[in-house]
Enzyme design. Structure first.
Site, PDB file in Angstrom:
ATOM      1  N   ASP A 145      79.646 -29.228 111.092  1.00 56.12           N
ATOM      2  CA  ASP A 145      80.739 -28.521 110.443  1.00 56.12           C
ATOM      3  C   ASP A 145      80.353 -27.054 110.287  1.00 56.12           C
ATOM      4  O   ASP A 145      79.219 -26.746 109.859  1.00 56.12           O
ATOM      5  CB  ASP A 145      81.007 -29.153 109.067  1.00 56.12           C
ATOM      6  CG  ASP A 145      82.247 -28.584 108.402  1.00 56.12           C
ATOM      7  OD1 ASP A 145      83.308 -29.193 108.545  1.00 56.12           O
ATOM      8  OD2 ASP A 145      82.150 -27.516 107.760  1.00 56.12           O
ATOM      9  N   ILE A 146      81.252 -26.159 110.667  1.00 54.53           N
ATOM     10  CA  ILE A 146      80.994 -24.718 110.536  1.00 54.53           C
ATOM     11  C   ILE A 146      81.071 -24.338 109.061  1.00 54.53           C
ATOM     12  O   ILE A 146      82.095 -24.586 108.396  1.00 54.53           O
ATOM     13  CB  ILE A 146      82.000 -23.898 111.360  1.00 54.53           C
ATOM     14  CG1 ILE A 146      81.900 -24.292 112.848  1.00 54.53           C
ATOM     15  CG2 ILE A 146      81.758 -22.414 111.183  1.00 54.53           C
ATOM     16  CD1 ILE A 146      82.918 -23.600 113.732  1.00 54.53           C
TER      17      ILE A 146
ATOM     18  N   GLU B  79      87.340 -27.406 111.524  1.00 54.96           N
ATOM     19  CA  GLU B  79      86.049 -26.884 111.969  1.00 54.96           C
ATOM     20  C   GLU B  79      84.986 -27.977 112.044  1.00 54.96           C
ATOM     21  O   GLU B  79      83.793 -27.681 112.134  1.00 54.96           O
ATOM     22  CB  GLU B  79      85.593 -25.780 111.001  1.00 54.96           C
ATOM     23  CG  GLU B  79      85.211 -26.260 109.596  1.00 54.96           C
ATOM     24  CD  GLU B  79      86.400 -26.381 108.649  1.00 54.96           C
ATOM     25  OE1 GLU B  79      86.188 -26.411 107.434  1.00 54.96           O
ATOM     26  OE2 GLU B  79      87.562 -26.435 109.130  1.00 54.96           O
TER      27      GLU B  79
END
Length: 614
Positions: A495-496, A538
């Site tokens: 996950d960003i 994301e």
């Protein structure tokens, strides 16, 4: 004694022939009537099926767009500092002043959105923009979606019956600086959605809700109209019905005939079926066409019978000529077909139409047989079991196999003259002159197959990043988890970090640029056998077949460091958090993904830009 030696014998044979011919022709006409009837019934069914699929597609698209707009509007409102302060201070008058103009603008832009609602953490209504005088009531029992969001602090969207009607709703938790202040809700009444669908597709629709979910006081039509369901919305056609609502009923309305079909089941957010809507298709044109065709074919058939009887009476000997003429017509019909048609004994080719000769570039069946023993010699290998690839299949001749399995879709692939063609294969067996023969039809479906492959690829690819999407995962999952050749399977969620801040600060276009750059990097660092999937927003999923836990951790560290080293013009650098796990003996799909997701949550909670494994 010669058979035709007396006029009596000739008359007897003539009348016998006329009688048999008349009987056969009558049988053929009746059979033709049945075939025509079945043909037009199938056309009606096909039209209904196509329309039903279109309704489903439009409905799904509308729901996606509705929820997308609702969620976007909620986030936009909650991002306002003034709105934040009013919510935190619970200044209802100030909050109403701030949101009322936004509510009117949203309603003007999207008339079907007319619900905006703020609910406190204890499930009491704080402010209804659509009914500002009604507030303070406890929604714990009436509105389970709010109860769920207040408990989980996770946003939900779905269909729910409320105190003032049934609507498609998006409910989002209001959280500022880690403190939960309640929920923000935007919704659109289901009647508005159905009306929009009715206008877009030109349908007549009736919307029904099970009585256990909606009170009679909210019913649009009297209870006598339907004993099991409340009618929420009905077009004029359905209002005109004098009997209860039943699927497949044909009704007449304004000089047209309609058939009623069940539409789409409606489920609330927890998956309970609470109702459905029915719609009516106009089938007047097809019914009129069927009737005209049957009448015309009957008249033509009758005229043919009379003509043949007159011709038989006039000259019995011309019967043979007529049979020969009929045979020539049959050959003409076969030779005008675009599909390849040929006759075989199963062992030897007997005859074929012009399309057959043109495709294989031979002037006659004899010339073809001089060079080839069987059409199957041209068949190409293919891993799909639908494809016929050789002279035999399951221990029997390939044509006999097709005849024995008529309900299976059979195909073949032929590469000829630097061109590959895909055919759909059908075969029927019959007996002629005490010999069994089989008629094979080969229909060119090359364009259809190519189109289907393109559609499948589009449906399984994320439009932004061009990697696999979640739909592809659901197609892949069962095959992947049951593949005995996969000795180990590792799963990575990544996950960003702080991606929402990037979107909020620099806009979604820049956020999209970040997503594409990260996915491009990751794609270059994984194996061809790995699967890289955009899970949502994301968040991404990596499936690593035949890769153990240690190898997965090493890959995560490489990815983490390489992503952190990426440079972006406006934000400099970004980081990612990783959750890693490996499949265990007692794992199923759900437990495996849950453990990887829990690991990701631990990584983000532990400060981000880190790797956690479970």
């Amino acid at each position: 004694m010669n058979f035709f030696s007396t006029s009596l014998d000739i008359k007897r044979l003539r009348y016998q022939t006329i009688g048999v011919t008349l009987l056969l022709l009558m049988i053929l006409i009746v059979l033709q009537q049945f075939i025509a009837y079945d043909k037009f019934n199938q056309l009606i069914k096909d039209k209904i099926t196509t329309k039903s699929e279109k309704v489903q597609i439009f409905y799904n698209y509308m729901m996606q767009e509705h929820f997308k707009i609702q969620l976007s509007a909620i986030k936009e409102n909650l991002s306002s500092t003034a709105v934040q302060n009013a919510i935190i201070s619970r200044n209802r008058d100030r909050l109403y002043a701030l949101l009322s103009k936004r509510y009117r603008t949203l309603h003007d832009d999207f008339p079907f959105f007319n619900i905006m609602h703020i609910v406190l953490p204890d499930n009491h209504s704080f402010l209804r923009l659509h009914q500002p005088k009604n507030y303070g009531d406890d929604l714990s029992t009436a509105r389970p979606m709010h109860t769920a969001v207040n408990q989980t602090k996770t946003w939900l969207h779905g269909l729910e019956v409320g105190k003032y009607g049934i609507s498609y709703r998006t409910i989002y938790p209001i959280i500022y600086n880690g403190v939960h202040y309640g929920n923000f809700e935007i919704g659109s009444p289901v009647k508005n959605v159905i009306k929009e669908l009715e206008q877009l597709l030109g349908l007549n629709i009736i919307l029904t809700i099970n009585k256990e979910y909606l009170s009679v006081s909210q019913n649009e039509l009297p209870p006598s109209y339907d004993k099991q369901r409340n009618i929420i919305f009905a077009s004029d056609l359905f209002r005109s019905l004098k009997s209860e609502l039943h699927a497949d009923n044909q009704v007449h309305y304004q000089n047209k005939t309609y058939i009623i079909k069940p539409g789409i089941k409606l489920y609330n957010f927890s998956g309970d079926a609470i109702g459905e809507f029915f719609y009516a298709f106009d089938i007047s044109h097809e019914l009129n066409k069927k009737q005209d065709y049957i009448v015309a074919s009957f008249l033509i058939g009758t005229a043919i019978i009379i003509l043949i009887m007159l011709l038989l009476h006039y000259n019995f000997n011309k019967i043979i000529g007529k049979l020969n003429e009929s045979e020539r017509y049959s050959h003409l019909i076969l030779n005008t077909q675009k599909n390849i048609i040929f006759v075989t004994s199963g062992e030897q080719l007997i005859d074929g139409n012009n399309a057959f000769l043109n495709f294989f570039h031979y002037g006659s069946i004899k010339a073809f047989k001089q060079h080839h023993e069987c059409v199957c010699q041209f068949f190409q290998d293919h891993p799909n079991p639908e494809y016929i690839t050789g002279a035999t299949k399951e221990g029997m001749n390939w044509v006999s196999y097709i005849v024995k399995h008529p309900n299976i879709e059979h195909k073949c692939r032929i590469a000829l003259h630097q061109k590959e063609t895909v055919f759909a294969l059908k075969a029927d067996a019959t007996t002629m002159k005490k010999h069994s023969i089989m008629v094979v039809t080969m229909q060119d479906i090359t364009k259809l197959e190519r189109h289907n492959r393109e559609l499948e690829q589009i449906s399984q690819t994320d439009a932004l990043t061009k990697i696999y999407n979640r739909t592809f995962y659901h197609t892949l999952a069962e095959k992947l988890y049951r593949n005995s050749s996969i000795t180990s399977l590792s799963v990575i969620f990544l996950d960003i970090d702080h991606f929402k801040k990037i979107n909020d600060t620099f806009g979604h276009d820049y956020g999209d640029t970040v997503l594409k750059k990260v996915t491009a990097l990751v794609s270059t660092m994984i194996r061809n056998s790995d699967y890289f999937i955009r899970w949502g927003g994301e968040e991404f999923l990596l499936l690593l077949p035949n890769s153990n836990h240690d190898n997965a951790l090493k890959l995560c560290e490489k990815l983490r460091s390489r992503i952190a080293a990426l440079s972006f013009s406006k934000i400099g650098h970004i980081t990612c958090s990783f959750g890693v796990t490996q499949r265990r003996i007692d794992d199923d799909e759900a437990t495996l993904l849950k453990r990887a997701d829990d690991a990701l949550y631990r990584a983000k909670k532990g400060g981000r830009n880190r790797i956690e494994s479970l």
